[in-house]
Write a protein that holds these residues in place. Sequence first.
Motif, PDB file in Angstrom:
ATOM      1  N   VAL A  98       1.015  -0.715  -0.120  1.00  0.00           N
ATOM      2  CA  VAL A  98      -0.535  -0.217  -0.059  1.00  0.00           C
ATOM      3  C   VAL A  98       1.219   1.359   0.227  1.00  0.00           C
ATOM      4  CG1 VAL A  98      -1.881   1.051   1.415  1.00  0.00           C
ATOM      5  CG2 VAL A  98      -1.522  -1.017   0.961  1.00  0.00           C
ATOM      6  N   GLY A  99       2.342   1.339   1.155  1.00  0.00           N
ATOM      7  CA  GLY A  99       2.972   2.702   1.000  1.00  0.00           C
ATOM      8  C   GLY A  99       3.514   2.797  -0.256  1.00  0.00           C
ATOM      9  N   SER A 100       3.909   1.858  -0.606  1.00  0.00           N
ATOM     10  CA  SER A 100       4.632   1.855  -2.413  1.00  0.00           C
ATOM     11  C   SER A 100       3.567   2.167  -3.357  1.00  0.00           C
ATOM     12  CB  SER A 100       4.951   0.267  -2.986  1.00  0.00           C
ATOM     13  OG  SER A 100       5.818  -0.042  -2.628  1.00  0.00           O
ATOM     14  N   SER A 101       2.272   1.920  -3.217  1.00  0.00           N
ATOM     15  CA  SER A 101       1.161   2.627  -4.458  1.00  0.00           C
ATOM     16  C   SER A 101       1.567   4.091  -3.615  1.00  0.00           C
ATOM     17  CB  SER A 101       0.279   1.694  -4.492  1.00  0.00           C
ATOM     18  OG  SER A 101      -1.168   2.468  -3.373  1.00  0.00           O
ATOM     19  N   TRP A 102       0.559   4.186  -2.901  1.00  0.00           N
ATOM     20  CA  TRP A 102       1.074   6.133  -2.397  1.00  0.00           C
ATOM     21  C   TRP A 102       2.577   6.379  -2.951  1.00  0.00           C
ATOM     22  CZ3 TRP A 102      -3.234   8.976  -0.689  1.00  0.00           C
ATOM     23  CH2 TRP A 102      -4.260   8.289  -0.104  1.00  0.00           C
ATOM     24  N   LEU A 103       3.687   5.862  -2.149  1.00  0.00           N
ATOM     25  CA  LEU A 103       4.563   6.454  -2.653  1.00  0.00           C
ATOM     26  C   LEU A 103       4.887   7.014  -4.592  1.00  0.00           C
ATOM     27  CD1 LEU A 103       7.299   7.897  -1.925  1.00  0.00           C
ATOM     28  CD2 LEU A 103       8.238   5.548  -1.691  1.00  0.00           C
ATOM     29  N   ALA A 104       3.913   5.780  -5.714  1.00  0.00           N
ATOM     30  CA  ALA A 104       4.687   5.734  -6.538  1.00  0.00           C
ATOM     31  C   ALA A 104       2.755   6.883  -6.866  1.00  0.00           C
ATOM     32  CB  ALA A 104       4.416   4.456  -7.815  1.00  0.00           C
ATOM     33  N   GLY A 105       2.244   7.376  -6.659  1.00  0.00           N
ATOM     34  CA  GLY A 105       1.261   8.281  -7.088  1.00  0.00           C
ATOM     35  C   GLY A 105       2.491   9.654  -6.779  1.00  0.00           C
ATOM     36  N   VAL A 106       2.533   9.707  -5.099  1.00  0.00           N
ATOM     37  CA  VAL A 106       2.887  11.044  -5.007  1.00  0.00           C
ATOM     38  C   VAL A 106       4.406  11.526  -5.503  1.00  0.00           C
ATOM     39  CG1 VAL A 106       4.225  12.403  -2.776  1.00  0.00           C
ATOM     40  CG2 VAL A 106       2.614  10.899  -2.332  1.00  0.00           C
ATOM     41  N   LEU A 107       5.259  10.496  -6.137  1.00  0.00           N
ATOM     42  CA  LEU A 107       6.196  11.168  -6.495  1.00  0.00           C
ATOM     43  C   LEU A 107       5.909  11.295  -8.527  1.00  0.00           C
ATOM     44  CD1 LEU A 107       8.257   7.669  -5.899  1.00  0.00           C
ATOM     45  CD2 LEU A 107       8.885  10.723  -5.264  1.00  0.00           C
ATOM     46  N   ASN A 108       4.544  10.584  -9.164  1.00  0.00           N
ATOM     47  CA  ASN A 108       4.077  11.070 -10.794  1.00  0.00           C
ATOM     48  C   ASN A 108       3.659  11.949 -10.736  1.00  0.00           C
ATOM     49  OD1 ASN A 108       2.423  10.306 -12.318  1.00  0.00           O
ATOM     50  ND2 ASN A 108       3.481   8.617 -13.461  1.00  0.00           N
ATOM     51  N   ALA A 109       2.874  12.343  -9.256  1.00  0.00           N
ATOM     52  CA  ALA A 109       2.114  13.436  -9.134  1.00  0.00           C
ATOM     53  C   ALA A 109       2.725  14.358  -9.178  1.00  0.00           C
ATOM     54  CB  ALA A 109       1.744  13.288  -8.642  1.00  0.00           C
ATOM     55  N   SER A 110       4.314  14.607  -9.091  1.00  0.00           N
ATOM     56  CA  SER A 110       5.334  15.906  -8.083  1.00  0.00           C
ATOM     57  C   SER A 110       5.288  16.064  -9.960  1.00  0.00           C
ATOM     58  CB  SER A 110       5.814  15.706  -7.089  1.00  0.00           C
ATOM     59  OG  SER A 110       5.159  15.454  -6.349  1.00  0.00           O
ATOM     60  N   VAL A 111       6.062  15.326 -10.603  1.00  0.00           N
ATOM     61  CA  VAL A 111       6.721  15.640 -11.477  1.00  0.00           C
ATOM     62  C   VAL A 111       6.075  15.824 -13.141  1.00  0.00           C
ATOM     63  CG1 VAL A 111       7.387  14.358 -13.433  1.00  0.00           C
ATOM     64  CG2 VAL A 111       8.830  13.476 -11.292  1.00  0.00           C
ATOM     65  N   GLN A 112       4.781  15.340 -13.016  1.00  0.00           N
ATOM     66  CA  GLN A 112       3.940  16.168 -13.721  1.00  0.00           C
ATOM     67  C   GLN A 112       2.670  17.333 -13.628  1.00  0.00           C
ATOM     68  OE1 GLN A 112       0.620  13.268 -15.732  1.00  0.00           O
ATOM     69  NE2 GLN A 112       2.081  11.364 -15.394  1.00  0.00           N
ATOM     70  N   THR A 113       2.770  17.369 -12.063  1.00  0.00           N
ATOM     71  CA  THR A 113       2.275  18.869 -12.366  1.00  0.00           C
ATOM     72  C   THR A 113       3.121  19.985 -12.643  1.00  0.00           C
ATOM     73  OG1 THR A 113       1.145  17.475 -10.737  1.00  0.00           O
ATOM     74  CG2 THR A 113       1.071  20.162 -10.023  1.00  0.00           C
ATOM     75  N   SER A 114       3.919  19.671 -11.562  1.00  0.00           N
ATOM     76  CA  SER A 114       5.675  20.853 -11.691  1.00  0.00           C
ATOM     77  C   SER A 114       5.717  20.716 -13.436  1.00  0.00           C
ATOM     78  CB  SER A 114       6.721  20.301 -10.607  1.00  0.00           C
ATOM     79  OG  SER A 114       7.283  19.362 -11.177  1.00  0.00           O
ATOM     80  N   ILE A 115       6.142  20.009 -13.886  1.00  0.00           N
ATOM     81  CA  ILE A 115       6.198  20.471 -15.401  1.00  0.00           C
ATOM     82  C   ILE A 115       5.825  20.956 -16.329  1.00  0.00           C
ATOM     83  CG2 ILE A 115       6.908  18.653 -17.364  1.00  0.00           C
ATOM     84  CD1 ILE A 115       8.519  17.077 -16.326  1.00  0.00           C
ATOM     85  N   THR A 116       3.686  20.184 -15.417  1.00  0.00           N
ATOM     86  CA  THR A 116       2.503  20.810 -16.841  1.00  0.00           C
ATOM     87  C   THR A 116       2.645  21.886 -16.211  1.00  0.00           C
ATOM     88  OG1 THR A 116       1.802  18.941 -16.370  1.00  0.00           O
ATOM     89  CG2 THR A 116       0.112  20.613 -16.986  1.00  0.00           C
ATOM     90  N   LEU A 117       2.497  22.887 -15.652  1.00  0.00           N
ATOM     91  CA  LEU A 117       2.539  24.369 -14.976  1.00  0.00           C
ATOM     92  C   LEU A 117       3.861  24.983 -15.386  1.00  0.00           C
ATOM     93  CD1 LEU A 117       0.212  23.665 -11.831  1.00  0.00           C
ATOM     94  CD2 LEU A 117      -0.748  24.178 -14.231  1.00  0.00           C
ATOM     95  N   HIS A 118       4.706  24.428 -15.222  1.00  0.00           N
ATOM     96  CA  HIS A 118       5.962  24.966 -15.804  1.00  0.00           C
ATOM     97  C   HIS A 118       5.980  25.605 -16.967  1.00  0.00           C
ATOM     98  CE1 HIS A 118      10.334  26.443 -15.750  1.00  0.00           C
ATOM     99  NE2 HIS A 118      10.282  25.746 -17.165  1.00  0.00           N
ATOM    100  N   PHE A 119       5.366  24.912 -17.444  1.00  0.00           N
ATOM    101  CA  PHE A 119       5.065  25.974 -19.117  1.00  0.00           C
ATOM    102  C   PHE A 119       3.896  27.042 -19.294  1.00  0.00           C
ATOM    103  CE2 PHE A 119       5.187  21.428 -20.896  1.00  0.00           C
ATOM    104  CZ  PHE A 119       6.101  21.640 -21.479  1.00  0.00           C
ATOM    105  N   PRO A 120       4.598  28.319 -20.071  1.00  0.00           N
ATOM    106  CA  PRO A 120       3.806  29.706 -20.400  1.00  0.00           C
ATOM    107  C   PRO A 120       2.637  29.332 -20.604  1.00  0.00           C
ATOM    108  CG  PRO A 120       5.429  29.593 -21.451  1.00  0.00           C
ATOM    109  CD  PRO A 120       5.816  28.167 -20.945  1.00  0.00           C
TER     110      PRO A 120
END
Length: 313
Positions: free
Chosen positions: A145-167
């Motif tokens: 369960v911890g692994s599923s949450w961790l994978a979600g947090v890591l993926n969400a952090s990367v996608q959110t930061s990159i997506t909203l970095h675009f102008p």
Amino acid sequence: MGDVNQSVTSDFVLVGLFSHSGSGQLLFSLVAATFTMGLLGNTILLFVIRTDSRLHTTMYFLLSQLSLFDVGFPLVTIPKMASDFLQGDGSISFGGCAAQIFFLTLMGVAEGILLALMSYDRYVAVCHPLQYPVLMRRQVCLLMVGSSWLAGVLNASVQTSITLHFPYCASRIVDHFFCEVPALLKLSCADTSAYELALSTSGVLILVLPLFLIATSYGHVLGAVIRMHSEEARNKAFTTCSSHITVVGLFYGAAVFMYMVPGAYHSPHQDNVVSLFYSLVTPTLNPLIYSLRNQEVRMALVKVLSRTGLRPK
């Protein structure tokens, strides 16, 4: 730098789910009723699993995590959509948009991995019942369960930061009822092709690998069930596993359409419908699927109702 600053300080405008239909009030009522049913169903399932000691097993602990995701998915999108419809204002702040992307991506990735781990749990229970207490002991379950949450947090952090970095210096109108990565990338005034390719590649991996584990697990389970001599044991295994396969089909069917089918082959309206399906309809159906087809859950629910005096005479 000016473009980036503009994207940070400006709001987005969500088109809304009901703008494409002339019967907005009726659709709103249906969505509100479905949202209430789903929230109530998953909350009851969580409560039943928590209070009945017979359900304090690995399978039901994993199921409680699924219900937790199914509570969170609609809460991220539906209240905002309802507020926009009632107030006639679809604006959402940059921070609010970032929050939606982060939590939806987190729960989507984590739930996909959790469904794969639930299939492995059924594989061990059916194919290796004697080793089940060791292979699926509490520490292993918590690690899964911890692994599923961790994978979600890591993926969400990367996608959110990159997506909203675009102008986002062109149109601020998002042709969707919530902030989702593919819909936002269409508004960027920068070249996002490389990121879209990376996003599609990672999406395929995130979908295909769990699906491979699910298919492999249930392939072994099916073989073991066919070889069972006891009809009662065979029926119990079929009932439990068919419920999970139904949930997997609902979740991955919508996910494959959204993230593996190229955007050129589906319209924004189709994206809205499919997104509503996996963010609202599927979370509402999941507790019904597991409770109606699972005798242990039904018995635990009757027990809870009898304690509260709500059991039908």
